[in-house]
Design a protein around this motif. Sequence first.
Motif, PDB file in Angstrom:
ATOM      1  N   PRO A 192     -10.148  -0.730   7.732  1.00  0.00           N
ATOM      2  CA  PRO A 192      -9.583  -0.624   6.404  1.00  0.00           C
ATOM      3  C   PRO A 192     -10.485  -1.623   5.500  1.00  0.00           C
ATOM      4  O   PRO A 192     -10.795  -2.566   5.821  1.00  0.00           O
ATOM      5  CB  PRO A 192      -8.255  -1.105   6.397  1.00  0.00           C
ATOM      6  CG  PRO A 192      -7.661  -1.137   7.845  1.00  0.00           C
ATOM      7  CD  PRO A 192      -9.161  -1.262   8.734  1.00  0.00           C
ATOM      8  N   ARG A 203       3.448   2.339   1.933  1.00  0.00           N
ATOM      9  CA  ARG A 203       3.738   2.671   3.203  1.00  0.00           C
ATOM     10  C   ARG A 203       5.388   2.529   3.361  1.00  0.00           C
ATOM     11  O   ARG A 203       5.671   1.371   3.131  1.00  0.00           O
ATOM     12  CB  ARG A 203       3.092   2.135   4.282  1.00  0.00           C
ATOM     13  CG  ARG A 203       1.534   2.473   4.601  1.00  0.00           C
ATOM     14  CD  ARG A 203       0.842   1.736   5.620  1.00  0.00           C
ATOM     15  NE  ARG A 203       0.750   0.392   5.206  1.00  0.00           N
ATOM     16  CZ  ARG A 203      -0.382  -0.455   5.328  1.00  0.00           C
ATOM     17  NH1 ARG A 203      -1.433   0.102   6.134  1.00  0.00           N
ATOM     18  NH2 ARG A 203      -0.562  -1.493   5.143  1.00  0.00           N
ATOM     19  N   THR A 221      -6.175   3.674  -1.755  1.00  0.00           N
ATOM     20  CA  THR A 221      -4.796   3.506  -0.913  1.00  0.00           C
ATOM     21  C   THR A 221      -5.056   3.824   0.544  1.00  0.00           C
ATOM     22  O   THR A 221      -5.089   3.123   1.415  1.00  0.00           O
ATOM     23  CB  THR A 221      -3.743   4.250  -1.568  1.00  0.00           C
ATOM     24  OG1 THR A 221      -3.309   3.643  -2.734  1.00  0.00           O
ATOM     25  CG2 THR A 221      -2.472   4.015  -0.501  1.00  0.00           C
ATOM     26  N   HIS A 222      -5.734   5.137   0.677  1.00  0.00           N
ATOM     27  CA  HIS A 222      -6.086   5.680   1.924  1.00  0.00           C
ATOM     28  C   HIS A 222      -7.074   4.673   2.809  1.00  0.00           C
ATOM     29  O   HIS A 222      -6.941   4.573   3.830  1.00  0.00           O
ATOM     30  CB  HIS A 222      -6.308   7.154   1.763  1.00  0.00           C
ATOM     31  CG  HIS A 222      -5.065   8.009   1.785  1.00  0.00           C
ATOM     32  ND1 HIS A 222      -4.303   8.338   2.727  1.00  0.00           N
ATOM     33  CD2 HIS A 222      -4.516   8.528   0.712  1.00  0.00           C
ATOM     34  CE1 HIS A 222      -3.377   9.274   2.257  1.00  0.00           C
ATOM     35  NE2 HIS A 222      -3.527   9.192   0.927  1.00  0.00           N
ATOM     36  N   ARG A 280      -5.822   1.678   3.831  1.00  0.00           N
ATOM     37  CA  ARG A 280      -4.739   2.049   5.284  1.00  0.00           C
ATOM     38  C   ARG A 280      -5.509   2.433   6.242  1.00  0.00           C
ATOM     39  O   ARG A 280      -5.101   2.625   7.448  1.00  0.00           O
ATOM     40  CB  ARG A 280      -3.798   3.099   4.655  1.00  0.00           C
ATOM     41  CG  ARG A 280      -2.721   2.959   3.783  1.00  0.00           C
ATOM     42  CD  ARG A 280      -1.907   3.901   3.494  1.00  0.00           C
ATOM     43  NE  ARG A 280      -0.928   3.985   2.509  1.00  0.00           N
ATOM     44  CZ  ARG A 280      -0.077   5.018   2.002  1.00  0.00           C
ATOM     45  NH1 ARG A 280      -0.302   6.349   2.697  1.00  0.00           N
ATOM     46  NH2 ARG A 280       0.816   4.664   1.425  1.00  0.00           N
ATOM     47  N   LEU A 302       0.721  -1.193   0.033  1.00  0.00           N
ATOM     48  CA  LEU A 302      -0.087  -0.126   0.293  1.00  0.00           C
ATOM     49  C   LEU A 302       0.925   1.152   0.077  1.00  0.00           C
ATOM     50  O   LEU A 302       0.469   2.499   0.315  1.00  0.00           O
ATOM     51  CB  LEU A 302      -0.955  -0.107   1.116  1.00  0.00           C
ATOM     52  CG  LEU A 302      -2.065  -1.028   1.070  1.00  0.00           C
ATOM     53  CD1 LEU A 302      -2.721  -1.167   2.334  1.00  0.00           C
ATOM     54  CD2 LEU A 302      -2.922  -0.936  -0.184  1.00  0.00           C
TER      55      LEU A 302
END
Length: 173
Positions: free
Chosen positions: A158, A25, A94-95, A98, A23
């Motif tokens: 998530p 990070r 993506t967010h 997460r 993702l």
Amino acid sequence: MDATSRDRDSEGRARNARPRDGLGRPLPYGAPGVERGPEGVVRTAEETLREAQRLLDAGMPFHAHEVFEDAWKSGPVSERELWRGLAQLAVGLTHAARGNATGGARLLRRGAAALAGASAPGPHGIEVDALIGWARELADRVEEEGVRGAAGGGPARPVVAADEAPRLRSGDR
């Protein structure tokens, strides 16, 4: 890595060389991560859509966002809003994956608004109307989950990026 040696590319621009997870990070230096694609790749629209769909299906929307960003920066001016909107959808997913409900919903809606300016059906067979509907529906769900999480004293749950991956074009699977 110490504070004096920063990640730089061959032209001296700062580049973060830390490994990243699926993702996007950052992980600690030396940790195994997901291979990142090179930046600034010029692809045809077909290649962009094929690669982005592959990454979305693999649950790697951050990486799909980077593919769309390349198209946004290198493609024809007349298509920049389209590619920017697709990049925003990918980073919104993506967010959401997460657990950032607020940022995820905001970017999904921003991407949908950017796509709303494209004609339907979109260029290159992109299912503009379906993507706008997908983004708005996911933004509503993610936002609702964030409110529920906050009311319960915890974070938003998530979403699973691969399970939520949109179809960019009908027939893509």
